[in-house]
Write a protein that holds these residues in place. Structure first.
Motif, PDB file in Angstrom:
ATOM      1  N   PRO A 161     -36.277 -45.725 -27.844  1.00 26.56           N
ATOM      2  CA  PRO A 161     -36.145 -47.183 -28.044  1.00 26.56           C
ATOM      3  C   PRO A 161     -34.709 -47.668 -27.975  1.00 26.56           C
ATOM      4  N   LEU A 162     -33.732 -46.809 -28.266  1.00 31.59           N
ATOM      5  CA  LEU A 162     -32.324 -47.207 -28.164  1.00 31.59           C
ATOM      6  C   LEU A 162     -31.902 -47.304 -26.706  1.00 31.59           C
ATOM      7  N   LEU A 163     -32.393 -46.351 -25.886  1.00 33.11           N
ATOM      8  CA  LEU A 163     -32.068 -46.364 -24.458  1.00 33.11           C
ATOM      9  C   LEU A 163     -32.749 -47.523 -23.732  1.00 33.11           C
ATOM     10  N   GLU A 164     -33.895 -47.955 -24.247  1.00 34.49           N
ATOM     11  CA  GLU A 164     -34.677 -49.003 -23.594  1.00 34.49           C
ATOM     12  C   GLU A 164     -34.524 -50.356 -24.301  1.00 34.49           C
ATOM     13  N   TYR A 165     -33.453 -50.515 -25.066  1.00 33.32           N
ATOM     14  CA  TYR A 165     -33.244 -51.734 -25.857  1.00 33.32           C
ATOM     15  C   TYR A 165     -33.095 -52.971 -24.963  1.00 33.32           C
ATOM     16  N   LYS A 166     -32.248 -52.852 -23.939  1.00 32.74           N
ATOM     17  CA  LYS A 166     -32.022 -54.002 -23.050  1.00 32.74           C
ATOM     18  C   LYS A 166     -33.284 -54.339 -22.258  1.00 32.74           C
ATOM     19  N   LYS A 167     -34.014 -53.313 -21.850  1.00 32.49           N
ATOM     20  CA  LYS A 167     -35.268 -53.523 -21.129  1.00 32.49           C
ATOM     21  C   LYS A 167     -36.251 -54.300 -21.996  1.00 32.49           C
ATOM     22  N   CYS A 168     -36.305 -53.954 -23.280  1.00 32.49           N
ATOM     23  CA  CYS A 168     -37.195 -54.652 -24.220  1.00 32.49           C
ATOM     24  C   CYS A 168     -36.790 -56.115 -24.376  1.00 32.49           C
ATOM     25  N   GLN A 169     -35.497 -56.368 -24.443  1.00 36.50           N
ATOM     26  CA  GLN A 169     -35.027 -57.745 -24.591  1.00 36.50           C
ATOM     27  C   GLN A 169     -35.371 -58.577 -23.351  1.00 36.50           C
ATOM     28  N   LYS A 170     -35.252 -57.970 -22.164  1.00 37.59           N
ATOM     29  CA  LYS A 170     -35.606 -58.684 -20.927  1.00 37.59           C
ATOM     30  C   LYS A 170     -37.096 -59.017 -20.910  1.00 37.59           C
ATOM     31  N   GLU A 171     -37.927 -58.073 -21.351  1.00 39.68           N
ATOM     32  CA  GLU A 171     -39.372 -58.318 -21.403  1.00 39.68           C
ATOM     33  C   GLU A 171     -39.692 -59.455 -22.374  1.00 39.68           C
ATOM     34  N   ASN A 172     -38.974 -59.558 -23.462  1.00 39.49           N
ATOM     35  CA  ASN A 172     -39.185 -60.652 -24.412  1.00 39.49           C
ATOM     36  C   ASN A 172     -38.921 -62.004 -23.758  1.00 39.49           C
ATOM     37  N   VAL A 173     -37.859 -62.050 -22.923  1.00 41.06           N
ATOM     38  CA  VAL A 173     -37.517 -63.305 -22.259  1.00 41.06           C
ATOM     39  C   VAL A 173     -38.536 -63.645 -21.169  1.00 41.06           C
ATOM     40  N   VAL A 174     -38.882 -62.637 -20.354  1.00 42.24           N
ATOM     41  CA  VAL A 174     -39.802 -62.848 -19.229  1.00 42.24           C
ATOM     42  C   VAL A 174     -41.193 -63.232 -19.718  1.00 42.24           C
ATOM     43  N   LYS A 175     -41.688 -62.539 -20.743  1.00 44.82           N
ATOM     44  CA  LYS A 175     -43.048 -62.766 -21.240  1.00 44.82           C
ATOM     45  C   LYS A 175     -43.111 -63.801 -22.366  1.00 44.82           C
ATOM     46  N   ASN A 176     -41.924 -64.320 -22.763  1.00 46.95           N
ATOM     47  CA  ASN A 176     -41.860 -65.319 -23.835  1.00 46.95           C
ATOM     48  C   ASN A 176     -42.522 -64.798 -25.125  1.00 46.95           C
ATOM     49  N   ILE A 177     -42.106 -63.601 -25.501  1.00 42.17           N
ATOM     50  CA  ILE A 177     -42.620 -62.993 -26.728  1.00 42.17           C
ATOM     51  C   ILE A 177     -41.439 -62.666 -27.631  1.00 42.17           C
ATOM     52  N   ASN A 178     -41.715 -62.182 -28.831  1.00 42.64           N
ATOM     53  CA  ASN A 178     -40.658 -61.924 -29.811  1.00 42.64           C
ATOM     54  C   ASN A 178     -40.846 -60.570 -30.473  1.00 42.64           C
ATOM     55  N   GLU A 179     -40.956 -59.527 -29.620  1.00 44.42           N
ATOM     56  CA  GLU A 179     -41.100 -58.174 -30.154  1.00 44.42           C
ATOM     57  C   GLU A 179     -39.755 -57.669 -30.687  1.00 44.42           C
ATOM     58  N   ILE A 180     -39.817 -56.828 -31.721  1.00 40.82           N
ATOM     59  CA  ILE A 180     -38.598 -56.254 -32.290  1.00 40.82           C
ATOM     60  C   ILE A 180     -38.187 -55.060 -31.431  1.00 40.82           C
ATOM     61  N   CYS A 181     -37.017 -55.133 -30.830  1.00 42.12           N
ATOM     62  CA  CYS A 181     -36.533 -54.068 -29.959  1.00 42.12           C
ATOM     63  C   CYS A 181     -35.757 -53.026 -30.766  1.00 42.12           C
ATOM     64  N   GLY A 182     -35.738 -51.789 -30.244  1.00 43.10           N
ATOM     65  CA  GLY A 182     -34.962 -50.738 -30.888  1.00 43.10           C
ATOM     66  C   GLY A 182     -35.721 -49.940 -31.920  1.00 43.10           C
ATOM     67  N   LEU A 183     -37.053 -50.123 -31.988  1.00 41.73           N
ATOM     68  CA  LEU A 183     -37.869 -49.361 -32.927  1.00 41.73           C
ATOM     69  C   LEU A 183     -38.853 -48.480 -32.161  1.00 41.73           C
ATOM     70  N   ILE A 184     -39.347 -47.444 -32.831  1.00 39.59           N
ATOM     71  CA  ILE A 184     -40.307 -46.523 -32.215  1.00 39.59           C
ATOM     72  C   ILE A 184     -41.680 -47.181 -32.235  1.00 39.59           C
ATOM     73  N   GLY A 185     -42.050 -47.821 -31.143  1.00 34.99           N
ATOM     74  CA  GLY A 185     -43.333 -48.516 -31.081  1.00 34.99           C
ATOM     75  C   GLY A 185     -43.242 -49.908 -31.667  1.00 34.99           C
ATOM     76  N   SER A 186     -44.209 -50.726 -31.324  1.00 33.43           N
ATOM     77  CA  SER A 186     -44.268 -52.093 -31.857  1.00 33.43           C
ATOM     78  C   SER A 186     -44.817 -52.065 -33.266  1.00 33.43           C
ATOM     79  N   ILE A 187     -44.207 -52.854 -34.142  1.00 34.39           N
ATOM     80  CA  ILE A 187     -44.669 -52.880 -35.541  1.00 34.39           C
ATOM     81  C   ILE A 187     -44.659 -54.319 -36.055  1.00 34.39           C
ATOM     82  N   TRP A 188     -45.420 -54.533 -37.103  1.00 31.12           N
ATOM     83  CA  TRP A 188     -45.382 -55.816 -37.813  1.00 31.12           C
ATOM     84  C   TRP A 188     -45.486 -55.528 -39.300  1.00 31.12           C
ATOM     85  N   LEU A 189     -44.578 -56.115 -40.064  1.00 30.83           N
ATOM     86  CA  LEU A 189     -44.622 -56.039 -41.521  1.00 30.83           C
ATOM     87  C   LEU A 189     -44.307 -57.429 -42.072  1.00 30.83           C
TER      88      LEU A 189
END
Length: 384
Positions: free
Chosen positions: A144-172
């Motif tokens: 997730p650290l190596l793919e941090y920027k990729k995750c941020q780009k996906e958030n912008v493209v898909k208009n979502i707000n996932e937390i980047c830099g974590l192992i898998g998607s989570i919600w708390l």
């Protein structure tokens, strides 16, 4: 008869002891309540990892957003499956100790040929496996650290707000996307991954290693039968033959005890691995993911190790009857020939590592799991 001390699988048992799933040497004769409570406490300390993942999956299904649904399912099943492994193993730990003690008995039937060389080789393999599993979990953690920027780009493209830099998607129900909460939770995820995945992989390797020690004993039994048939004196031949029969029966009894201990684990392994691999295959077809690759390789190798050990155990158990048939059995008296028929008939029923209603852990099971994973891949592709 059991040995006083366990003299096999030293490295594997030491690694399992570090993860609190196998008692230390001084407690091996009586793993009490404290031992079990330590194991439960260690695993409960990691539950929030699975909880956050399941909450993310549940909320996305409820909202019909389906963000990272494939990875959510793969990670949830993977974590649940590892917990299932660990708790199933600890539930049968006394039977497992009994197996290791019986396989450490070198007095009742002598020391099998190449015992020390094989034990040393398996101990070395255990070290290599430990290095591999540490590397795999590190890969999962660094991904997730190596793919941090990729995750941020996906958030912008898909208009979502996932937390980047974590192992898998989570919600708390707290704001994790801020300092220092995200960093603290990431460290917790890394710790949990080592506890959960490292333990379950060590269990798979220990099952394969146990099968290898049974193979060593079966080879010893085979040579015992052949040595008896080569004996010229009837009385000595009968004594050696009876000893080989008792030895064979003892190994069969140990193999049944092994299946009592691991069949539940193997049932879950076969049931869940196909689903995990299918979800990860679907994700990898869409985009590259180092974390997904680490999970895929980890579960596939875990399954393959046990299947290879199970196949070798089956083949070795069948080889005893084949060796007797190829011997000079026709030179012995008729009474012993009748007994040989019974031995050969018993050897036609091979020894397996049982996977419950799914059958046995052999090469064929690897193909079955891969076919199942393809079915899940097809299902996910058709519904996307």
């Amino acid at each position: 008869m059991e040995a006083d001390d366990i003299v096999i699988m030293e490295n594997s048992l030491r690694y399992l002891s570090r993860n609190l799933i196998f008692p230390k040497k001084k407690d091996v004769n009586n793993p009490g309540v404290i031992f079990h409570l330590k194991f439960i406490a260690l695993n409960l300390s990691t539950v929030m990892f699975l909880t956050g993942n399941i909450l993310h999956l549940t909320i996305n299904i409820k909202r019909k957003t389906y963000i990272n649904l494939d990875l959510d399912i793969a990670l949830a099943i993977s974590l649940f499956g590892s917990y299932y492994f660990n708790f199933s193993y600890i539930r049968q730990v006394k039977n497992t100790i009994n197996i290791y003690k019986q396989l450490s008995d070198l007095r009742s039937y002598g020391i099998p040929k190449d015992f020390y060389a094989t034990n040393k080789k398996l101990n070395n393999y255990s070290k290599y496996h430990y290095i591999y599993i540490v590397s795999a979990v590190l890969g999962l953690s660094v991904a997730p650290l190596l793919e941090y920027k990729k995750c941020q780009k996906e958030n912008v493209v898909k208009n979502i707000n996932e937390i980047c830099g974590l192992i898998g998607s989570i919600w708390l129900p707290i704001d994790l996307d801020s300092i220092p909460y995200k960093q603290m939770y990431y460290i917790f995820q890394v710790y949990s991954s080592f506890v959960i995945y490292q333990t379950s992989s060590l269990i798979s390797f220990s099952i394969m290693e146990t099968a290898e020690h049974l193979i060593l004993r079966l080879n010893h039994v085979k040579h015992g039968f052949l040595d008896a048939l080569m004996e010229r004196e009837d009385r000595v031949r009968r004594e050696k033959f009876s000893r080989a029969v008792k030895y064979h029966v003892n190994i069969i009894r140990i193999s049944k005890l092994l299946n009592t201990s691991v069949s539940t684990i193997m049932f879950g392994h076969v049931l869940l691995t196909g689903a995990i691999l299918g979800c990860i295959e679907y994700r990898l077809l869409k985009s590259y993911s180092l974390g997904a690759i680490c999970l895929f390789v980890g579960w596939l190798i875990s399954m393959s190790m046990v299947c290879i050990g199970g196949q070798r155990l089956r083949d070795q158990s069948l080889s005893i009857g084949d060796a007797i048939c190829k011997s000079n059995w026709f030179d012995v008296n008729k009474e012993l020939q009748r007994d040989l028929v019974l031995v050969i008939l018993r050897c036609q029923k091979p020894i397996f590592i049982d996977a419950g209603p799914f059958g046995y852990m052999t090469y064929a099971m690897i193909l079955t799991v891969l076919k199942t994973s393809y079915s899940y891949l097809t299902l996910l592709s058709s519904t996307s």
